[in-house]
Every structure is written in structure tokens, then in C-alpha cells.
Scaffold this active site. Structure first.
Site: not given
Length: 260
Positions: A158, A172
Site C-alpha cells: 500500500s 496497517y
């Protein structure tokens, strides 16, 4: 369809497809990027092994693969559990053949954005699905890849690995940075033995994950995002290039800068 069912349609007519005879294991295959990746890789001739937690959605993707003329097998699993991962890879070897292409797509963010209130359970859960699972799956498929002279490992990271924010949360961003580092480790260690390790870093992607945000994006925001099929096309490119060629890292961002 049971967990060990093999769905297969009649072979498609035409020229040889780029992934003919390959076995591709895809995690998080029930929705979003995983679903679109499964459809594309199957279209190019791969037998796709669909992995996720919900059997029903995996079966629906398998049916779509078959309807399009491809071959799919399904296997629900908790990929952050070492024993389940070992069983999954062993079962795949018997049901579809050794894994030629591993697509580490499963992931998810926590519900707490501010690390001051992120509990240990949430931290460990996010690390488990985003980072530990990638390590376990890679470790499980590597022996077959090395024995057979190569393979492709494509991991969806990401942009949060590069620019972490409160939106994704601390665990995350840390996990996505971790898998980026892990892919670099794999390249440095095994590329000369034919194992290609690629990290794809998407920006904002229009997936169901946004539905659970405190303030879900509106239609205009979603329209400007990267689509799951865009990332899937990148996965296909990485997996289908000639073995002499490796894409080390690929950043995919919305054209409109406000959506990054």
C-alpha cells in the site's frame, strides 16, 4: 461447492495463453483486487486457487471463473495460522499442482486510527493478516519454487508503506512497510534461483473496505480512485512477463492527486 472441489470448463480455443499450465494461489480472493486478479489470471490459462475466510464468496468467484472458461479451486483458510497455511499449500499441491504464482492480496486495517488507543489485540490482528501471513505463505511455497527452478511472488502492499496516515492506522502502515521490505529480502536472496518477488503499492482503491470507514467516501471520490481491476492488470503483468524479466516494485496511484 466444497472446499476441495475443482471447477473446470472446456479449454478455450485460440492461441496459447501466457499462464497456461501454471497454478496461482490468490489470498483475499473473494472480493475486490483478489477477485479481479483471479478472473484475469484464469483467463490467461492459470488454474487459480481461491483462498479466503468465506466459502460462499469464494464459490461465487469460482463460478465466474468457470463461466468465463477457466479453472478454479477453493479453500477457505486463516492464513495467519501456520498450521492452516501448511495444510493449504499441501492440499493445493495435490488439487492443482505446486504453486507457480503466489499473490499475497489479503489484508485489512484496524478500526482505531490513533496509535494512542490501538490495543494489542488489534495490532496483532492487523500484523497477522498483512505481514505474518505473507511470511508463512512464502515460506510454504518457496521449497517447491526453488526445486522447480523458479516462481513468482506478488504482494499487494500500500502507499501507506511510504506515507502512513491516521486513515489506515499505525499497524496497517507498519505491516505494509514490512511486506515491502520482505519482498526486497526475497529478491536479494532468491532472484538468481529464478524466484521473482514483486511489491505492488496501490494508492486509494475503490473496494468494499471503504464502506466501514467512519466517513465513507462519496460517489465522486470513489469514481476518482483506482479500480480493483487496474491493480489486477498489474499483477497479471508481473506474473506473465518472460522469466528473464522482473518488476521489482510498482506504485499505482489515482491520477487525481487528492485521492492518493
Amino acid at each position: 461447492m466444497g472446499t476441495e472441489d475443482r471447477k473446470q470448463a472446456r479449454p478455450l480455443k485460440g492461441t496459447t495463453r501466457s499462464l497456461e499450465g501454471r497454478t496461482a494461489l490468490i489470498t483475499g480472493a473473494g472480493t475486490g483486487i483478489g477477485r479481479e486478479t483471479a478472473l484475469l489470471l484464469a483467463e490467461e490459462g492459470a488454474t487459480v486457487v481461491l483462498v479466503g475466510r468465506r466459502r460462499q464468496v469464494l464459490d461465487e468467484v469460482a463460478a465466474a471463473v468457470v463461466e468465463a472458461g477457466g479453472t478454479a479451486v477453493t479453500r477457505p483458510a486463516h492464513i495467519e495460522d501456520a498450521e492452516e497455511v501448511r495444510d493449504l499449500v499441501s492440499w493445493t499441491r495435490g488439487a492443482a499442482g505446486p504453486v507457480d504464482i503466489l499473490v499475497n492480496n489479503a489484508g485489512g486495517a484496524g478500526r482505531v486510527g490513533d496509535v494512542r488507543w490501538t490495543g494489542e489485540d488489534e495490532w496483532n490482528a492487523v500484523m497477522g493478516v498483512n505481514l505474518t501471513a505473507v511470511y508463512l505463505l512464502t515460506q510454504a511455497v518457496l521449497p517447491d519454487m526453488l526445486e522447480r527452478g523458479g516462481g513468482s511472488i506478488v504482494t499487494i502492499s500500500s502507499m501507506a508503506a511510504l506515507r502512513p496516515t491516521l486513515l489506515g492506522g499505525a499497524p496497517y502502515g507498519a505491516a505494509k512497510a514490512g511486506v515491502r521490505n520482505f519482498m526486497a529480502y526475497l529478491r536479494n536472496s532468491y532472484r538468481d534461483e529464478g524466484v521473482r518477488a514483486t511489491c505492488i503499492l496501490p494508492g486509494a482503491v475503490d473496494t468494499p473496505a471503504h464502506d466501514t470507514r467512519a466517513v465513507p467516501p462519496g460517489p465522486e471520490q470513489r469514481a476518482a480512485m483506482v479500480r480493483p481491476e487496474d491493480v489486477a492488470r498489474a499483477v497479471l503483468l508481473c506474473a506473465s512477463l518472460p522469466e528473464r524479466t522482473l518488476i521489482e516494485e510498482l506504485v499505482i496511484a489515482p491520477t487525481v492527486q487528492g485521492q492518493r
